[in-house]
Design an enzyme around this catalytic site. Structure first.
Site, mmCIF file in Angstrom:
data_model
loop_
_atom_site.group_PDB
_atom_site.id
_atom_site.type_symbol
_atom_site.label_atom_id
_atom_site.label_comp_id
_atom_site.label_asym_id
_atom_site.label_seq_id
_atom_site.Cartn_x
_atom_site.Cartn_y
_atom_site.Cartn_z
ATOM 1 N N LYS A 225 2.019 -5.259 0.076
ATOM 2 C CA LYS A 225 2.982 -6.236 0.629
ATOM 3 C C LYS A 225 4.273 -6.410 -0.187
ATOM 4 C CE LYS A 225 -0.316 -9.348 0.784
ATOM 5 N NZ LYS A 225 -1.216 -10.480 1.068
ATOM 6 N N ASP A 261 -7.505 -14.224 0.603
ATOM 7 C CA ASP A 261 -7.192 -15.182 1.680
ATOM 8 C C ASP A 261 -8.146 -15.069 2.867
ATOM 9 O OD1 ASP A 261 -6.093 -12.699 2.284
ATOM 10 O OD2 ASP A 261 -4.138 -13.443 2.910
HETATM 11 C C1 BGC Z 1 -4.001 -7.359 1.046
HETATM 12 C C2 BGC Z 1 -5.227 -8.189 1.341
HETATM 13 C C3 BGC Z 1 -4.836 -9.462 2.053
HETATM 14 C C4 BGC Z 1 -3.989 -9.153 3.267
HETATM 15 C C5 BGC Z 1 -3.544 -10.401 4.000
HETATM 16 C C6 BGC Z 1 -3.180 -7.165 2.300
HETATM 17 O O1 BGC Z 1 -1.984 -6.492 1.979
HETATM 18 O O2 BGC Z 1 -4.372 -6.102 0.540
HETATM 19 O O3 BGC Z 1 -5.911 -8.494 0.158
HETATM 20 O O4 BGC Z 1 -6.004 -10.135 2.431
HETATM 21 O O5 BGC Z 1 -2.850 -8.421 2.871
HETATM 22 O O6 BGC Z 1 -2.834 -11.267 3.200
#
Ligand code: BGC
Length: 517
Positions: A225, A261
């Protein structure tokens, strides 16, 4: 010229076809332009006005069952170009089969090291019983904002929170810089709320792929992200947080749990809904967790006592990183991946989540402009900028009533496209619909696989995330598609989970202290 130069008749034929197709494009564009500009249909209803451009039959998707979700009638060539974003029922079934296999690989001891979907056991084995009480602190890091929360659980529930920005340089700076920032925010929250004297239990929601080694130990596997802080991958994030707090020396905390989360979302919903077994996020990123039987988790190295279950954080965003989703990926997906901060990683996430949906739509729009099928072939400086078509635009455009393009027009103007016709708007909307439907159906396939694994008669899926929350049809699209993909006789519902990252963190901390008593 080209025709004369063509070496053999096949090539000449192809060249001719290309010329005809280009001509057709120009004619279609001029025709639709005339439909908009000419006041031919000005006294007719919006639907009637559209008929000459596209018939209902033409706007049907490949798959009849889902055709009704397409509201705007695109021009035929626009429809043709968008076709590759439309997944057939067969495609989705194949996605389910492959995902099922990839989850098995993630859970298997020998296959896990090579498996893209890591299926991390979370060490959360009990769901809340609704009787948890007390005051808790929670930290929530997972996107461009960071939150500190004070949560009261019990008869009287309350939540007080503050959002702090995580500036871009911190997202890609040093690990110490990030954790110092978190510690600063926490310290200022504690000071503002005058909580300095209390040693409150704290749950840390850290929403990135982490290999958990216990309830309070989580090693970051890799950033996702848009984050890329140096020196954190492979390290325990709880230790890094404690070290940052120690560097300040003015705050006392008791970290009781670190969680994802998705786990928080599941726990928050399970607090009142005892059928809840799955937590799903479709926001900036996407991921899901579910309650799995210990016997199916070869990886499990914890206690084997009751309850014989553990929440698995699938980290399904990485589905496809080994090429197994290539059969549905498009040139747009390849472009987005290539230009991302983590090429080759999180390929399923890049087709579904809010961080990428807007950019996929922009890429398609740019192509349509280049082919002369949108805005008279004229782009704008803003539209040409990477990231300028926000994912929220998709939700806003699809919130326009069918045949009405108010939001769409405002957005196009924001993008410097001031003379869009109704046909342009219908075409842009079609692009948005293709992108969001694909995302919803892919997420639905994932949920269907988990429901089929759990095999309980009735399961509630806790869902959170900005895409699910704000897109006007995401919930219905997912529900419709899950129903098509699950085994007969199963019941499920998708439920918006209120504040999983905050309340969920408090609940994990509460359940953890209950289990350790
Ligand atoms: C992460 C996860 C997370 C999800 C939603 C992903 O990029 O790897 O750990 O739960 O985003 O936030």
């Amino acid at each position: 010229m080209e025709i004369v130069a063509a070496a053999d008749s096949d090539e000449r034929g192809l060249t001719l076809l290309r010329v005809v197709s280009q001509l057709q494009r120009v004619i279609v564009y001029l025709h639709s332009f005339a439909c908009d500009r000419g006041h031919l249909w000005s006294t007719q209803s919006a639907d009637a006005r559209r008929t000459p451009i596209m018939s209902d039959e033409q706007i049907c998707k490949k798959d009849d069952d889902v055709s009704r979700y397409f509201t705007s009638p695109p021009a035929p060539l626009v429809k043709e170009i968008c076709e590759e974003l439309i997944l057939s029922q067969e495609n989705l079934k194949e996605v389910c089969d492959v995902l099922h296999e990839e989850l098995n690989k993630g859970l298997g001891k020998d296959t896990n090291p090579e498996a893209p979907i890591k299926c991390f056991p979370t060490y959360v084995r009990e769901l809340p019983n609704g009787k948890e009480k007390g005051r808790f602190l929670a930290l929530d890091l997972g996107g461009t904002n960071f939150r500190v929360l004070l949560i009261q659980l019990g008869e009287e529930c309350s939540m007080d929170s503050r959002i702090y920005a995580v500036p871009q340089p911190i997202m890609v700076g040093s690990g110490d810089g990030l954790f110092d920032h978190i510690a600063d925010c926490l310290a200022s929250f504690i000071k503002e709320r005058d909580l300095g004297e209390e040693l409150l239990p704290l749950g840390f929601t850290f929403s990135f792929p982490c290999k958990q080694e216990g309830l309070t130990k989580a090693r970051l596997a890799r950033w996702t992200k848009g984050f890329k802080c140096a020196g954190v991958e492979g390290r325990d994030v709880v230790e890094l947080l404690k070290a940052a707090i120690a560097r300040r020396g003015d705050v006392k905390i008791k970290i009781c749990a670190v969680l994802n989360d998705t786990t928080g979302t599941l726990m928050s919903c399970a607090w009142k809904n005892h059928n809840c077994r799955i937590g799903l996020i479709v926001g900036t990123g996407t991921n899901a967790c579910y309650m799995e039987k210990l016997e199916k988790v070869e990886l499990w190295d914890g206690e084997l006592d009751e309850p014989h279950q553990v929440i698995i954080n699938t980290e399904w965003g990485a589905f496809g990183d080994n090429g197994c989703l290539d059969f549905i990926r498009t040139e747009y997906d390849n472009n987005i991946d290539r230009e991302s901060i983590n090429p080759g990683r999180q390929l399923y996430e890049k087709m579904i989540s809010g961080m990428y949906m807007g950019e996929i739509a922009r890429q398609v729009i740019i192509r349509l402009v280049a082919e002369g099928l949108l805005f008279g072939g004229q782009s704008s400086e803003i539209l040409e900028e990477k990231g300028s078509f926000f994912t929220k635009y998709i939700s806003e455009i699809e919130s326009d009533k069918d045949g009405d393009y108010n939001n769409c027009r405002v957005i196009l103007e924001e993008l410097g496209l001031n003379s869009a016709t109704d046909t342009d708007c219908a075409n842009v909307r079609h692009v948005c619909e293709c992108v969001s439907r694909r995302a919803a159906y892919l997420a639905a396939s994932g949920v269907a696989v988990l429901l089929n694994r759990i095999q309980e008669e009735s399961v509630t899926v806790a869902v959170d995330g900005s895409v699910y929350r704000f897109h006007p049809h995401f919930h219905n699209l997912m529900t419709e598609q899950i129903s098509q993909l699950i085994k007969p006789g199963m019941k499920f519902s998708l439920m918006l989970s209120e504040d999983g990252s905050g309340r969920g963190a408090a609940l994990v901390a509460a359940v953890a202290s209950r289990s350790s008593r």
